[in-house]
Structures are given as structure tokens and as C-alpha cells.
Write a protein that holds these residues in place. Structure first.
Motif, PDB file in Angstrom:
ATOM      1  N   SER A   1       0.820  -1.216   0.000  1.00 36.50           N
ATOM      2  CA  SER A   1       0.000   0.000   0.000  1.00 36.50           C
ATOM      3  C   SER A   1       0.855   1.267   0.000  1.00 36.50           C
ATOM      4  O   SER A   1       0.494   2.262  -0.618  1.00 36.50           O
ATOM      5  CB  SER A   1      -0.985  -0.008   1.166  1.00 36.50           C
ATOM      6  OG  SER A   1      -0.304   0.148   2.365  1.00 36.50           O
ATOM      7  N   GLU A   2       2.002   1.212   0.702  1.00 33.78           N
ATOM      8  CA  GLU A   2       2.885   2.384   0.722  1.00 33.78           C
ATOM      9  C   GLU A   2       3.412   2.674  -0.686  1.00 33.78           C
ATOM     10  O   GLU A   2       3.440   3.835  -1.123  1.00 33.78           O
ATOM     11  CB  GLU A   2       4.049   2.158   1.687  1.00 33.78           C
ATOM     12  CG  GLU A   2       4.946   3.382   1.799  1.00 33.78           C
ATOM     13  CD  GLU A   2       6.095   3.196   2.769  1.00 33.78           C
ATOM     14  OE1 GLU A   2       6.167   2.145   3.425  1.00 33.78           O
ATOM     15  OE2 GLU A   2       6.937   4.109   2.855  1.00 33.78           O
TER      16      GLU A   2
ATOM     17  N   PHE B   1       0.679   4.176  -2.784  1.00 32.40           N
ATOM     18  CA  PHE B   1       0.431   5.581  -2.446  1.00 32.40           C
ATOM     19  C   PHE B   1       1.547   6.467  -3.001  1.00 32.40           C
ATOM     20  O   PHE B   1       1.284   7.569  -3.510  1.00 32.40           O
ATOM     21  CB  PHE B   1       0.303   5.740  -0.924  1.00 32.40           C
ATOM     22  CG  PHE B   1      -0.252   7.072  -0.519  1.00 32.40           C
ATOM     23  CD1 PHE B   1      -1.577   7.388  -0.760  1.00 32.40           C
ATOM     24  CD2 PHE B   1       0.551   8.025   0.089  1.00 32.40           C
ATOM     25  CE1 PHE B   1      -2.091   8.626  -0.404  1.00 32.40           C
ATOM     26  CE2 PHE B   1       0.043   9.264   0.459  1.00 32.40           C
ATOM     27  CZ  PHE B   1      -1.285   9.565   0.213  1.00 32.40           C
ATOM     28  N   ALA B   2       2.785   5.971  -2.894  1.00 32.09           N
ATOM     29  CA  ALA B   2       3.916   6.724  -3.453  1.00 32.09           C
ATOM     30  C   ALA B   2       3.746   6.904  -4.964  1.00 32.09           C
ATOM     31  O   ALA B   2       4.059   7.971  -5.505  1.00 32.09           O
ATOM     32  CB  ALA B   2       5.223   6.001  -3.145  1.00 32.09           C
TER      33      ALA B   2
ATOM     34  N   MET C   1       1.323   9.623  -5.647  1.00 32.52           N
ATOM     35  CA  MET C   1       1.978  10.918  -5.447  1.00 32.52           C
ATOM     36  C   MET C   1       2.885  11.268  -6.614  1.00 32.52           C
ATOM     37  O   MET C   1       2.958  12.429  -7.030  1.00 32.52           O
ATOM     38  CB  MET C   1       2.770  10.918  -4.137  1.00 32.52           C
ATOM     39  CG  MET C   1       1.891  10.988  -2.906  1.00 32.52           C
ATOM     40  SD  MET C   1       2.841  11.429  -1.438  1.00 32.52           S
ATOM     41  CE  MET C   1       3.165  13.167  -1.726  1.00 32.52           C
TER      42      MET C   1
ATOM     43  N   GLN D   1       0.721  19.248   1.648  1.00 35.91           N
ATOM     44  CA  GLN D   1       0.867  18.138   2.614  1.00 35.91           C
ATOM     45  C   GLN D   1      -0.480  17.792   3.243  1.00 35.91           C
ATOM     46  O   GLN D   1      -0.821  16.612   3.383  1.00 35.91           O
ATOM     47  CB  GLN D   1       1.866  18.514   3.700  1.00 35.91           C
ATOM     48  CG  GLN D   1       3.291  18.544   3.186  1.00 35.91           C
ATOM     49  CD  GLN D   1       4.310  18.434   4.304  1.00 35.91           C
ATOM     50  OE1 GLN D   1       4.051  17.808   5.317  1.00 35.91           O
ATOM     51  NE2 GLN D   1       5.473  19.017   4.114  1.00 35.91           N
TER      52      GLN D   1
ATOM     53  N   TRP E   1      -2.657  15.803   0.817  1.00 34.93           N
ATOM     54  CA  TRP E   1      -2.289  14.386   0.675  1.00 34.93           C
ATOM     55  C   TRP E   1      -2.672  13.575   1.916  1.00 34.93           C
ATOM     56  O   TRP E   1      -3.068  12.417   1.807  1.00 34.93           O
ATOM     57  CB  TRP E   1      -0.797  14.234   0.353  1.00 34.93           C
ATOM     58  CG  TRP E   1      -0.519  14.516  -1.085  1.00 34.93           C
ATOM     59  CD1 TRP E   1       0.122  15.591  -1.607  1.00 34.93           C
ATOM     60  CD2 TRP E   1      -0.933  13.711  -2.206  1.00 34.93           C
ATOM     61  NE1 TRP E   1       0.141  15.515  -2.974  1.00 34.93           N
ATOM     62  CE2 TRP E   1      -0.488  14.380  -3.372  1.00 34.93           C
ATOM     63  CE3 TRP E   1      -1.626  12.519  -2.345  1.00 34.93           C
ATOM     64  CZ2 TRP E   1      -0.712  13.878  -4.655  1.00 34.93           C
ATOM     65  CZ3 TRP E   1      -1.853  12.021  -3.620  1.00 34.93           C
ATOM     66  CH2 TRP E   1      -1.399  12.688  -4.752  1.00 34.93           C
ATOM     67  N   LEU E   2      -2.564  14.206   3.087  1.00 34.13           N
ATOM     68  CA  LEU E   2      -2.982  13.497   4.309  1.00 34.13           C
ATOM     69  C   LEU E   2      -4.490  13.244   4.283  1.00 34.13           C
ATOM     70  O   LEU E   2      -4.956  12.165   4.655  1.00 34.13           O
ATOM     71  CB  LEU E   2      -2.596  14.283   5.558  1.00 34.13           C
ATOM     72  CG  LEU E   2      -1.089  14.387   5.838  1.00 34.13           C
ATOM     73  CD1 LEU E   2      -0.821  15.235   7.064  1.00 34.13           C
ATOM     74  CD2 LEU E   2      -0.471  13.009   6.024  1.00 34.13           C
TER      75      LEU E   2
ATOM     76  N   PHE F   1      -5.255  10.449   1.899  1.00 35.73           N
ATOM     77  CA  PHE F   1      -4.949   9.140   2.483  1.00 35.73           C
ATOM     78  C   PHE F   1      -6.028   8.710   3.483  1.00 35.73           C
ATOM     79  O   PHE F   1      -6.452   7.550   3.487  1.00 35.73           O
ATOM     80  CB  PHE F   1      -3.572   9.197   3.165  1.00 35.73           C
ATOM     81  CG  PHE F   1      -3.163   7.886   3.768  1.00 35.73           C
ATOM     82  CD1 PHE F   1      -2.767   6.830   2.966  1.00 35.73           C
ATOM     83  CD2 PHE F   1      -3.192   7.701   5.140  1.00 35.73           C
ATOM     84  CE1 PHE F   1      -2.404   5.616   3.508  1.00 35.73           C
ATOM     85  CE2 PHE F   1      -2.828   6.490   5.698  1.00 35.73           C
ATOM     86  CZ  PHE F   1      -2.427   5.444   4.876  1.00 35.73           C
TER      87      PHE F   1
END
Lengths: 128, 185
Positions: B20-21, B24-25, B28, B54, B57-58, B61
Motif C-alpha cells: 500500500s505504501e 500511495f507513493a 503521489m 501536505q 495528501w494526508l 490518504f
């Protein structure tokens, strides 16, 4: 757009960012959304049992290793006692020989010994 | 490796698996620059644009699980970005109200003093003219003129009809032309 100043060549807006900014932005956001966590390993009962057995084994082995390498005075004492007994036996043997004590062996036993491989040895109870 | 669609990446992120990381990257990588420039043209200052980006994006998420594929991901992202940037401006307006009678003067001053504005004289005049537009018209102008976004997508981002957007853009262009005529003569 009709105005000559608003044609495509001026579509660049003039804004800029520090070098590498977008990589930093991504790293900062990911740090907040996916923080790196320390892995925690759950210890179940059987794991604890194995760990306890291993620890005891290590302690016993370590103790044995320590004692076997230490100055062992009991071994020295045993050697001294054995040496003294040997000296005593030798003295007694000498005394029997010089006093001419009779052998308790019967004639047939004497013959057997003489004819055996022991015959070449000097027997202390042989008649002079 | 086959390039995954936005929807596939969102599916992976929502599964909260090891990948998942990475997913998400990748999202981005695709959109962080575009989003930043969109936000930057609203808030003008780099540090403000950084804070807002920022936060956006938070929020993305945190709310990705509620995203429905009824709209494109990027129009959803732009919608959050636009709302965050406009609310940042509202807060700033309250803070600088005593020093500046007109907020657009504050933004023009910010543009002048920003180390990260490196445009030439014409670009500066154009930005100053854009700053004189009402906020929502400014957003419409930026999305159409600089980003060349389709009216249909703009309608999703700004929750407005295509007709209203066309009219708004037309008025914005007229105003900017007039302002530039005065400035550049």
C-alpha cells in the motif's frame, strides 16, 4: 485570447520550487501516512519454554567450562593419595621378599604359572 | 511491468497490504506536482503551498476508503486541493486584515517578496492581474488557461455547471486583458 501578451509563450507562470522539493514532499507525506514501526515479535508459551531450556543449558555448559579450566586442587589431592598407596605397596612387597614369606599357592598353581607366559618373570615367591 | 490505473492503486492502498505504501507513493508520483502548482497559483507563496499540499495528501490518504469511482481520482484530488487552498486564504485574510485593506494587495506583496517567484516582467504583470480577480474566478482562469483542463473536469472539481464555467472564464479573460492594456501601455 486576443491580447498579444496572453499567448502560449507566456503560459509559464514564473513560479519555482527549491531543487528536489517534490522528492522531499513525497518523503514527508509518506513518513506521516506510513510511519516505520519497530517490529514486535509476540512470545508465545512454547517459545518461552525453549528459551528457558536454552538458558539453563548455557548456564550448565558455562559452569562446567569454568570449573574445568580452574585450578583443580581435588585432582592434585587424588594424585598424591594414589602415589602414596603405590609407595606403600612397593614397601610391603620389598618386605615380603626380604623376609622369605612362603607362597600360599599350591604346587599345581606354581606349575601353571611357570609354564604360562608369566614364567619368564621373576616371581617373588619362587624358592631360592 | 504493466502500469496500474489509479483505481487499481487505490484498491491496493485500501487493502492496507505491504504494497500500500508503494501504491500511495506511485499516486503521489503521478499527481503531486500538478496538485502543488494548482495550489501554488491560489496561495501564491511557496511555504503556504507546501503546507496546503501536505494537508491535501494526508486528507486524501485518510479518506481514500470513502472514494467512489463515480469521478476520476484527479478531479477528486483537485477538489480537495482547491477547497484546502481557499480555506487557507480565508484564514490568512483574517490574520492580515488589519495590515491590508485589500487582500489582493497582500498577495501581490507576497508575490513580490517570494524568493521562489522567478518570472519575468510580463509574467509578473499577468500574475498581478490574475490576483485582482475574485477567488473562484481566479481558480477557473488558472485551471483553464495554465492547466488546460476540460470544462467537464472543471465542473467536477468546482461542482459548477459547464455553462457557468465558460461564462466565468470568458469574464476573467476580458478583465485580465483590460488590466494588462492599462499596465503595458
Amino acid at each position: 485570447m486576443k491580447h498579444p501578451e496572453l499567448n502560449n509563450k507566456h503560459k509559464k507562470d514564473g513560479f519555482a520550487v527549491p531543487e528536489g522539493y517534490f522528492d522531499t514532499l513525497k518523503a514527508e507525506v509518506l513518513q506521516k501516512t506510513h510511519p516505520k514501526q519497530t517490529r514486535i515479535i509476540a512470545l508465545n508459551r512454547s517459545f518461552m519454554r525453549y528459551a528457558a531450556v536454552l538458558l539453563i543449558g548455557l548456564l550448565v555448559a558455562g559452569g562446567w567450562f569454568y570449573l574445568s579450566n580452574a585450578d583443580n586442587s581435588s585432582d592434585l589431592y587424588d594424585n598424591m593419595v594414589e602415589s602414596e598407596i603405590y609407595m606403600y605397596d612397593y614397601a610391603m612387597l620389598d618386605e615380603y621378599t626380604s623376609s622369605g614369606v612362603e607362597s600360599d599357592l599350591t604346587n599345581s598353581e606354581d606349575n601353571y604359572l611357570i609354564n604360562s607366559e608369566y614364567g619368564s618373570e621373576i616371581l617373588m615367591y619362587e624358592d631360592n | 511491468m504493466e502500469k496500474k490505473t489509479d483505481e487499481q492503486l487505490i484498491h491496493i492502498i485500501n487493502k492496507q497490504s505491504r504494497k500500500s505504501e508503494l501504491a500511495f507513493a506511485e499516486l503521489m508520483n503521478r499527481y503531486s506536482e500538478r496538485l502543488y502548482w494548482h495550489v501554488r497559483k491560489i496561495v501564491i507563496n511557496h511555504d503556504s503551498a507546501d503546507d496546503v499540499s501536505q494537508n491535501v495528501w494526508l486528507k486524501v490518504f485518510q479518506n481514500l476508503s470513502s472514494f467512489r469511482n463515480d469521478s476520476k481520482f484527479y478531479t477528486w484530488l483537485y477538489r480537495i486541493g482547491t477547497n484546502e487552498a481557499l480555506s487557507h486564504i480565508q484564514k490568512e485574510k483574517r490574520n492580515v486584515a488589519e495590515d491590508y485593506e485589500v487582500y489582493e494587495n497582500y498577495l501581490a506583496n507576497t508575490l513580490e517578496s517570494d524568493d521562489w517567484f522567478q518570472g519575468d516582467e510580463i509574467q509578473k504583470k499577468l500574475q498581478e492581474a490574475i490576483l485582482k480577480l475574485p477567488e473562484k474566478q481566479r481558480v477557473v482562469f488558472n485551471l483553464k488557461y495554465f492547466e488546460e483542463m476540460k470544462y467537464q473536469d472543471m465542473a467536477e472539481v468546482l461542482d459548477t455547471s459547464v455553462g457557468a464555467l465558460k461564462a466565468s472564464y470568458h469574464h476573467a479573460v476580458k478583465k485580465i486583458e483590460e488590466l494588462l492594456k492599462v499596465e503595458l501601455i
